[in-house]
Design a protein around this motif. Structure first.
Motif, mmCIF file in Angstrom:
data_model
loop_
_atom_site.group_PDB
_atom_site.id
_atom_site.type_symbol
_atom_site.label_atom_id
_atom_site.label_comp_id
_atom_site.label_asym_id
_atom_site.label_seq_id
_atom_site.Cartn_x
_atom_site.Cartn_y
_atom_site.Cartn_z
ATOM 1 N N ARG A 191 49.545 -58.166 -3.635
ATOM 2 C CA ARG A 191 50.121 -57.649 -2.513
ATOM 3 C C ARG A 191 49.921 -56.033 -2.177
ATOM 4 N NH1 ARG A 191 55.320 -57.422 -2.051
ATOM 5 N NH2 ARG A 191 55.779 -57.637 -4.433
ATOM 6 N N HIS A 213 49.585 -49.565 0.378
ATOM 7 C CA HIS A 213 50.136 -50.572 1.301
ATOM 8 C C HIS A 213 50.526 -51.887 0.548
ATOM 9 C CE1 HIS A 213 47.505 -49.196 4.908
ATOM 10 N NE2 HIS A 213 47.642 -48.441 4.130
ATOM 11 N N VAL A 253 52.032 -55.592 1.180
ATOM 12 C CA VAL A 253 52.018 -56.818 2.109
ATOM 13 C C VAL A 253 52.057 -57.998 1.718
ATOM 14 C CG1 VAL A 253 50.914 -57.658 4.135
ATOM 15 C CG2 VAL A 253 50.649 -55.206 3.981
ATOM 16 N N PRO A 254 52.906 -58.997 1.919
ATOM 17 C CA PRO A 254 54.231 -58.644 2.870
ATOM 18 C C PRO A 254 55.276 -57.933 1.612
ATOM 19 C CG PRO A 254 54.406 -60.699 1.974
ATOM 20 C CD PRO A 254 52.917 -60.137 1.507
ATOM 21 N N SER A 255 56.336 -56.848 2.323
ATOM 22 C CA SER A 255 57.100 -56.449 1.620
ATOM 23 C C SER A 255 58.261 -57.324 0.968
ATOM 24 C CB SER A 255 57.705 -55.157 2.292
ATOM 25 O OG SER A 255 56.559 -54.248 2.736
ATOM 26 N N GLN A 256 58.899 -57.218 -0.175
ATOM 27 C CA GLN A 256 60.038 -57.939 -0.666
ATOM 28 C C GLN A 256 61.128 -57.052 -1.100
ATOM 29 O OE1 GLN A 256 58.133 -60.299 -3.728
ATOM 30 N NE2 GLN A 256 56.537 -61.344 -2.488
ATOM 31 N N GLN A 279 61.253 -53.679 6.738
ATOM 32 C CA GLN A 279 61.993 -54.910 6.889
ATOM 33 C C GLN A 279 61.319 -55.704 6.192
ATOM 34 O OE1 GLN A 279 64.486 -54.844 8.787
ATOM 35 N NE2 GLN A 279 65.349 -56.901 8.088
ATOM 36 N N GLU A 280 61.837 -56.877 5.280
ATOM 37 C CA GLU A 280 61.320 -57.806 4.337
ATOM 38 C C GLU A 280 60.078 -58.584 5.386
ATOM 39 O OE1 GLU A 280 63.968 -60.846 3.023
ATOM 40 O OE2 GLU A 280 62.368 -61.689 1.744
ATOM 41 N N GLY A 281 58.733 -58.649 4.596
ATOM 42 C CA GLY A 281 57.768 -59.570 5.299
ATOM 43 C C GLY A 281 56.898 -58.697 6.203
ATOM 44 N N ARG A 282 57.512 -57.312 6.424
ATOM 45 C CA ARG A 282 56.619 -56.414 6.934
ATOM 46 C C ARG A 282 55.758 -55.618 6.028
ATOM 47 N NH1 ARG A 282 57.841 -55.011 12.194
ATOM 48 N NH2 ARG A 282 58.877 -56.901 13.306
ATOM 49 N N ILE A 283 54.903 -54.682 6.576
ATOM 50 C CA ILE A 283 53.911 -53.784 5.646
ATOM 51 C C ILE A 283 54.730 -52.532 5.277
ATOM 52 C CG2 ILE A 283 52.811 -52.822 7.680
ATOM 53 C CD1 ILE A 283 50.357 -52.519 6.063
ATOM 54 N N SER A 284 54.649 -52.169 4.105
ATOM 55 C CA SER A 284 55.026 -50.629 3.553
ATOM 56 C C SER A 284 54.023 -49.890 3.531
ATOM 57 C CB SER A 284 55.786 -51.072 2.344
ATOM 58 O OG SER A 284 57.068 -51.556 2.501
#
Lengths: 116, 115
Positions: free
Chosen positions: B61, B76, B78-81, B14-19
């Protein structure tokens, strides 16, 4: 500045034909690489040039594949008697070499080769 | 024989979360690692790298972690976009060796960031 360019972007040919794929590296980059990316795979190393000479061609799959870089800039990958298994995206990359180490490689958009 | 393995073909966050994208390697001679991002119809674009003398490298990020004993690295974000949605390739080379130009790539992980 311009990035790595490759022509054509797409090439469709018939089995047994000859094809040439062209790569224009970033100006001033002495190192040039060719990779092949088959469907569902990562890029696989084919050949590396430092200047005009092929310093390592160990990744070329067989003697139907050949590459040149006569003036140390533009390179051409040549494939003779194409086979259906040669269908892939052929990627070219270039980089600088500083202090004996290679910097990050900058890739072109690739040429998608389809052999019917 | 895959020397660089990316065992997850895809990841959705989800957008805003960590990948977190993972990569394992088998060749203990590898001493330099890179992550590339690839959009459709474009070539791979360099993202971040790490030398084996470090265990972490950060750039905005993006952070890459290296665990040499486990022969494992991770990226990592952060945040995912949503614009991060792409295929991510892990690559490795033997930088201290004579063939330090040769990159060995994994198969890639397709990251999808949902708005």
């Amino acid at each position: 500045g311009a990035g790595v360019s490759q022509t054509p972007s797409n090439k469709v040919t018939e089995k047994g034909k000859y094809v040439e794929l062209r790569c224009d590296p970033i100006s001033g980059h002495t190192a040039l690489y060719w990779y092949r990316q088959s469907l569902g795979q990562g890029p696989e190393f084919l050949i590396y040039f430092q200047g005009t000479g092929a310093a390592d061609d160990s990744g070329l799959p067989n003697d139907r594949f050949f590459a040149v870089r006569p003036e140390g800039s533009v390179s051409t990958l040549k494939i003779q008697r194409t086979e259906r298994g040669d269908s892939a995206v052929y990627l070219c990359a270039s980089s600088l070499k500083r202090g004996g180490s290679y910097n990050e490689q900058f890739f072109g958009p690739g040429t998608r080769l389809t052999v019917l | 024989d895959q020397q660089v393995k990316q065992n997850s073909p895809s990841l959705s966050v989800q957008e805003g979360r960590i990948s977190i994208l993972n990569c394992d390697y088998t060749n203990s001679m590898f001493d330099y690692f890179l992550w590339y991002k690839k959009y459709p119809a474009e070539g791979p674009t360099f993202l971040i790298s790490i030398s084996s003398i470090k265990d972490k490298n950060e750039d905005g990020r993006f952070t890459v972690f290296l665990n040499k004993s486990a022969k494992h690295l991770s990226l990592h974000i952060v945040p995912s976009q949503p614009g991060d949605s792409a295929v991510y390739f892990c690559a490795a080379s033997v930088r201290s060796g004579g063939s330090n130009y040769k990159l060995t790539f994994g198969k890639g992980t397709l990251l999808t960031v949902n708005p």
